[in-house]
Motif scaffolding. Structure first.
Motif, short mmCIF file in Angstrom:
data_model
loop_
_atom_site.label_atom_id
_atom_site.label_comp_id
_atom_site.label_asym_id
_atom_site.label_seq_id
_atom_site.Cartn_x
_atom_site.Cartn_y
_atom_site.Cartn_z
N CYS A 11 1.55 0.14 10.89
CA CYS A 11 1.92 1.54 11.08
C CYS A 11 1.68 1.88 12.55
CB CYS A 11 1.07 2.43 10.19
SG CYS A 11 1.55 4.16 10.28
N TYR A 21 1.03 5.19 13.54
CA TYR A 21 0.32 6.47 13.67
C TYR A 21 -1.19 6.24 13.74
CZ TYR A 21 4.87 8.52 13.03
OH TYR A 21 6.19 8.86 13.22
N LYS A 22 -1.93 7.35 13.92
CA LYS A 22 -3.35 7.20 14.27
C LYS A 22 -4.27 8.01 13.36
CE LYS A 22 -2.48 6.42 19.19
NZ LYS A 22 -1.00 6.38 19.08
N CYS A 23 -3.91 8.17 12.09
CA CYS A 23 -4.74 8.97 11.18
C CYS A 23 -6.15 8.36 11.15
CB CYS A 23 -4.12 8.99 9.80
SG CYS A 23 -2.38 9.44 9.84
N PHE A 62 -8.74 8.45 9.32
CA PHE A 62 -9.42 7.95 8.11
C PHE A 62 -8.81 6.63 7.64
CE2 PHE A 62 -5.86 10.61 6.90
CZ PHE A 62 -5.17 9.77 6.04
N CYS A 63 -7.77 6.18 8.34
CA CYS A 63 -6.94 5.11 7.77
C CYS A 63 -7.28 3.73 8.30
CB CYS A 63 -5.47 5.42 8.05
SG CYS A 63 -4.37 4.16 7.41
N GLU A 112 -5.31 1.25 8.60
CA GLU A 112 -4.28 0.66 9.47
C GLU A 112 -4.67 0.80 10.94
OE1 GLU A 112 -1.77 -1.23 8.84
OE2 GLU A 112 -1.59 -0.96 6.68
N ALA A 114 3.43 0.85 4.48
CA ALA A 114 2.53 1.89 4.97
C ALA A 114 3.35 3.11 5.40
CB ALA A 114 1.71 1.36 6.14
N ASN A 172 5.94 9.35 7.17
CA ASN A 172 5.05 10.22 7.94
C ASN A 172 5.88 11.44 8.37
OD1 ASN A 172 3.96 11.29 10.60
ND2 ASN A 172 2.31 9.88 10.04
N LYS A 186 -3.29 14.05 13.18
CA LYS A 186 -2.01 13.84 12.49
C LYS A 186 -0.83 14.10 13.41
CE LYS A 186 -0.18 12.64 8.54
NZ LYS A 186 -0.53 11.43 7.79
S1 SF4 Z 1 -2.32 7.31 6.80
FE1 SF4 Z 1 -0.23 6.53 6.68
S2 SF4 Z 1 0.81 7.37 8.51
FE2 SF4 Z 1 -1.41 7.57 8.86
S3 SF4 Z 1 -1.95 5.70 10.01
FE3 SF4 Z 1 -2.32 5.30 7.79
S4 SF4 Z 1 -0.44 4.32 7.06
FE4 SF4 Z 1 0.04 5.34 9.03
#
Ligand code: SF4
Ligand code: B12
Length: 457
Positions: free
Chosen positions: A212, A214-216, A218-219, A221, A257, A287, A331
């Motif tokens: 992915c 993006y930079k959430c 809590f995630c 990835e 993802a 997203n 987000k």
């Molecule tokens: S929550 Fe979803 S959009 Fe955000 S970084 Fe993780 S996989 Fe990517």
């Protein structure tokens, strides 16, 4: 579960996916794409046989019977683990059953949990090796080492525990490389077809990309930093066409993802699906920023997505509060933009499935109310969106995990302690049973499957 057709005297590699304790009566059983991806690489090795054991489909006695039948020719057993869903507990039970047998080969642990906590994982007495990173790169190398065809030190991502210390050979970069199609012959695909009321009566899960952008906060990835890679559109469609023909599949649920990381690729997929005349229904994760990017690029993304049969888009909105979205989750979107995107999704006749999180470290009661307020507003849309509220659960390695510790969260420190980490229950001192009840009460799904109680067998 089938063996690929090769002479039976070759060494065998067993790839095992331990059971995940789903919500009670969970409808959407999963297919072990992690192991299919690794098996795809292993099948290119003429020296070995490969077998997949899926603990979500088979009982413990099947595992015991498999061990009795196959251990004498087994070169190693690979077990996949993610944090949560008690998968670690089931993995340790499976490992213990193997270790009880004299002819037990090395046990290799890999998967999302190992990717973030390799040193801690390999310290466990039942774990012989931990392989960090993409298994399709490291597992063939480890097998060559076990066959005496290369030194162990040259295996990427290999963790060992010796003389009281966890050591890594060399990095296995989190880059998957071009994805190939899956070796379906290693599973009984029919077992995974589900009637999904939001998609189609014969729906199958699918993963067409990894990683992915993006930079959430809590995630996982973000921690793992897996570089985004995808299957070319032609391969995805060809594979799906084959599944439709062989198994009368009429729905595909993409679990990438984020299926829409590359807006043009997603658009191309819709065009190809329309041209194919397959007429299947589908669903995927998106997203909210993908929708905004498509607008900037003048791509009629959601229009084509809807026309090509998409019934449902799953989106992590996370919060209805602008500070939380900006400072805590990062987000990269405002609550007004989230509402705008949800309206566009509904306007195209697609059902949105929106997930929210409450109980972030430092989140105020007023900020939580803003999340519930946005959710209420979203429920005025038609088709009626699904909404789901999770309590924040700190996942290892993430930025918010570190922050949660500063706020008093005591993290598990060994594999056994992670074994029962339950994302659906309050895990932090500042969240409570009452918050959990409220979150659950605001979770509205089209196909409700009973109280959110984990069903463990
Ligand atoms: S929550 Fe979803 S959009 Fe955000 S970084 Fe993780 S996989 Fe990517
Ligand atoms: C499908 C999925 C599920 C399915 C079911 C899983 C199952 N099999 O039963 C469902 C929807 C039920 C689910 C649930 C949960 N999930 Co989930 N899920 C996924 C998802 C979307 C896809 C997994 C996948 O197949 N990926 C594709 C494969 C190819 O990649 P991979 O799994 O990472 O495998 C690669 C490497 O890790 C490695 N590897 C993997 N296994 C092994 C084994 C060996 C031996 C080796 C050497 C290497 C290796 O090589 C593989 C190929 O490159 C991922 C996110 C994602 N897109 O990856 C999250 C993810 C795995 N889930 C996650 C979590 C936290 C959960 C939950 C606990 C919480 C939640 N709400 O999501 C629940 C728990 C279950 C419950 N109580 O109901 C996290 C795990 C984080 C972590 N630290 O472990 C992820 C990464 C999501 C995220 N971004 O945070 N999940």
């Amino acid at each position: 579960m089938e063996l690929c057709a090769r002479p039976a005297d070759r060494p065998l590699v067993i790839l095992a996916y331990p059971r995940v304790d789903h919500e009670q009566d969970y409808l959407y059983h999963w297919m072990p794409f992690s192991l299919l991806t690794i098996a795809s690489a292993l099948r290119a090795m003429p020296q070995i046989d490969v077998m997949i054991f899926d603990g979500n489909q088979r009982e413990t006695d099947h595992w015991e019977a498999l061990l009795d039948a196959e251990l004498p020719r087994t070169l190693c057993i690979g077990l996949s683990i993610m944090t949560g869903g008690a998968q670690i507990r089931h993995a340790l039970q499976m490992a213990a059953a193997a270790k009880r047998r004299d002819s037990c080969p090395p046990l290799v642990f890999g998967g999302p949990h190992v990717n973030v906590l390799p040193a801690e994982t390999v310290r466990h007495e039942l774990v012989d090796f931990a392989l960090q990173g993409p298994g399709q790169n490291s597992m063939p190398q480890l097998i060559e080492a076990l066959l005496g065809q290369r030194p162990f030190d040259s295996v990427e991502g290999l963790w060992r525990y010796e003389s009281g210390e966890s050591t890594l050979t060399k990095q296995n970069p989190p880059k998957a490389g071009p994805m190939s199609t899956y070796p379906w012959g290693l599973l009984n695909v029919e077992e995974y077809v589900r009637d999904d009321p939001t998609i189609a009566p014969r729906t199958l899960n699918y993963i067409s990309s990894q990683g992915c952008v993006y930079k959430c906060q809590f995630c996982y990835e973000l921690t793992y930093q897996r570089k985004w890679s995808a299957m070319p559109t032609g391969n995805v469609l060809g594979d799906i066409q084959w599944l439709c023909k062989e198994y009368a599949v009429n729905g595909i649920k993409f679990y990438d993802a984020d299926f829409f990381v590359n807006v043009r690729r997603a658009h191309e997929y819709c065009e190809a699906l329309l041209d194919s005349g397959l007429g299947i229904a589908w669903a995927a994760s998106i997203n909210p920023n993908d929708v905004l990017r498509a607008r900037k690029q003048n791509v009629d993304l959601l229009g084509r997505v809807a026309e090509s049969g998409c019934r449902r888009l799953l989106m992590g909105m996370e919060s209805g509060d602008d500070r939380v979205l900006r400072e805590v989750v990062k987000k990269e979107i405002t609550s007004a933009q989230l509402w705008d995107v949800a309206q566009e999704i509904a306007g195209n006749g697609i059902r949105g499935a929106y997930t929210f999180i409450v109980g972030f470290p430092g989140e105020s009661p007023a900020e939580i109310e803003n999340t519930y307020a946005l959710m209420e507003k979203i429920r005025t849309l038609r088709p009626l969106p699904e909404t789901r509220v999770h309590l924040f659960g700190p996942f290892p390695g993430t930025t918010l995990f570190e922050q949660a510790k500063e706020y008093g969260f005591v993290a598990p420190s060994k594999l056994e302690e992670w074994a029962d980490f339950n994302y659906y229950e309050s895990q932090t001192p500042w969240t409570s049973g009452a918050m959990e009840q409220r979150a659950w009460g605001n979770t509205r799904l089209v196909a409700r499957t009973g109280r959110m109680k984990l069903a463990s067998r």
